[in-house]
Design a protein around this motif. Structure first.
Motif, PDB file in Angstrom:
ATOM      1  N   GLN A  76      44.068  29.551   4.583  1.00 53.69           N
ATOM      2  CA  GLN A  76      42.830  30.216   4.989  1.00 53.69           C
ATOM      3  C   GLN A  76      42.135  29.456   6.110  1.00 53.69           C
ATOM      4  O   GLN A  76      41.594  30.064   7.033  1.00 53.69           O
ATOM      5  CB  GLN A  76      41.890  30.363   3.794  1.00 53.69           C
ATOM      6  N   ALA A  77      42.159  28.130   6.060  1.00 52.87           N
ATOM      7  CA  ALA A  77      41.552  27.327   7.123  1.00 52.87           C
ATOM      8  C   ALA A  77      42.308  27.524   8.436  1.00 52.87           C
ATOM      9  O   ALA A  77      41.692  27.640   9.504  1.00 52.87           O
ATOM     10  CB  ALA A  77      41.546  25.855   6.735  1.00 52.87           C
ATOM     11  N   LEU A 125      44.037  30.187   9.281  1.00 58.07           N
ATOM     12  CA  LEU A 125      43.749  31.551   9.726  1.00 58.07           C
ATOM     13  C   LEU A 125      42.370  31.634  10.374  1.00 58.07           C
ATOM     14  O   LEU A 125      42.207  32.263  11.420  1.00 58.07           O
ATOM     15  CB  LEU A 125      43.837  32.507   8.534  1.00 58.07           C
ATOM     16  N   ALA A 126      41.376  30.980   9.776  1.00 59.59           N
ATOM     17  CA  ALA A 126      40.023  30.974  10.352  1.00 59.59           C
ATOM     18  C   ALA A 126      40.016  30.284  11.709  1.00 59.59           C
ATOM     19  O   ALA A 126      39.341  30.736  12.644  1.00 59.59           O
ATOM     20  CB  ALA A 126      39.058  30.284   9.394  1.00 59.59           C
ATOM     21  N   GLU A 127      40.766  29.214  11.827  1.00 63.81           N
ATOM     22  CA  GLU A 127      40.846  28.495  13.106  1.00 63.81           C
ATOM     23  C   GLU A 127      41.492  29.352  14.185  1.00 63.81           C
ATOM     24  O   GLU A 127      41.041  29.382  15.327  1.00 63.81           O
ATOM     25  CB  GLU A 127      41.636  27.194  12.914  1.00 63.81           C
ATOM     26  N   ARG A 175      41.556  32.655  14.264  1.00 66.08           N
ATOM     27  CA  ARG A 175      40.613  33.726  14.599  1.00 66.08           C
ATOM     28  C   ARG A 175      39.531  33.228  15.539  1.00 66.08           C
ATOM     29  O   ARG A 175      39.133  33.910  16.475  1.00 66.08           O
ATOM     30  CB  ARG A 175      39.965  34.277  13.337  1.00 66.08           C
ATOM     31  N   LYS A 176      39.047  32.020  15.271  1.00 67.65           N
ATOM     32  CA  LYS A 176      38.003  31.431  16.124  1.00 67.65           C
ATOM     33  C   LYS A 176      38.531  31.229  17.542  1.00 67.65           C
ATOM     34  O   LYS A 176      37.834  31.492  18.518  1.00 67.65           O
ATOM     35  CB  LYS A 176      37.555  30.101  15.525  1.00 67.65           C
ATOM     36  N   GLU A 228      38.739  34.642  19.248  1.00 73.13           N
ATOM     37  CA  GLU A 228      37.396  35.110  19.617  1.00 73.13           C
ATOM     38  C   GLU A 228      36.893  34.385  20.859  1.00 73.13           C
ATOM     39  O   GLU A 228      36.225  34.977  21.697  1.00 73.13           O
ATOM     40  CB  GLU A 228      36.412  34.888  18.461  1.00 73.13           C
TER      41      GLU A 228
END
Length: 136
Positions: free
Chosen positions: A40-41, A43-45, A47-48, A51
């Protein structure tokens, strides 16, 4: 040689580790909850990062820049604080956007004119096809 000091390879990540520490390594690093949190970390990275690479238009000067550079652009080019540039995508209309920026920048900011002669642009070259040869 002590059997506990024997070097073995982790079956999941292929890390070379002593046999006595392998059990603790598997519990700590390859626990399903830890694996899920790590994914999850990551994936969040990602996505960031995606963006940050999007191209956005500056709400003041309408130049195209990456969204990750928008705050820096506002600070360098328009002398704004990050809190002032953060309200980029909250406008429903151009009129609302213009009134917001006039309130932030102050009433002494003039509207930019689209007149070619008021910008002070110097166009190089001669008149009527003379080019750079100005002897004629």
């Amino acid at each position: 040689m002590n059997p506990d000091l024997e070097i073995v390879e982790c079956p999941k990540c292929h890390l070379k580790i002593s046999k006595r520490r392998l059990r603790r390594h598997l519990k700590r690093d390859h626990n399903p909850e830890v694996e899920l949190a790590r994914k999850q970390a990551a994936l969040a990275e990602s996505r960031k990062k995606i963006e940050g690479e999007k191209i956005v238009k500056c709400p003041i000067c309408s130049c195209l820049i990456k969204s990750k550079n928008l705050v820096r652009h506002g600070k360098l080019k328009h002398k704004l604080f990050p809190s002032q540039i953060s309200g980029v995508n909250k406008f429903k209309s151009n009129r609302e956007k213009e009134s917001f920026w006039k309130s932030k920048l102050g009433p002494d900011i003039e509207d930019e004119s689209n007149d070619v002669f008021s910008k002070g642009v110097v166009i190089s070259g001669g008149a009527y096809g003379l080019g750079k040869n100005r002897k004629n």
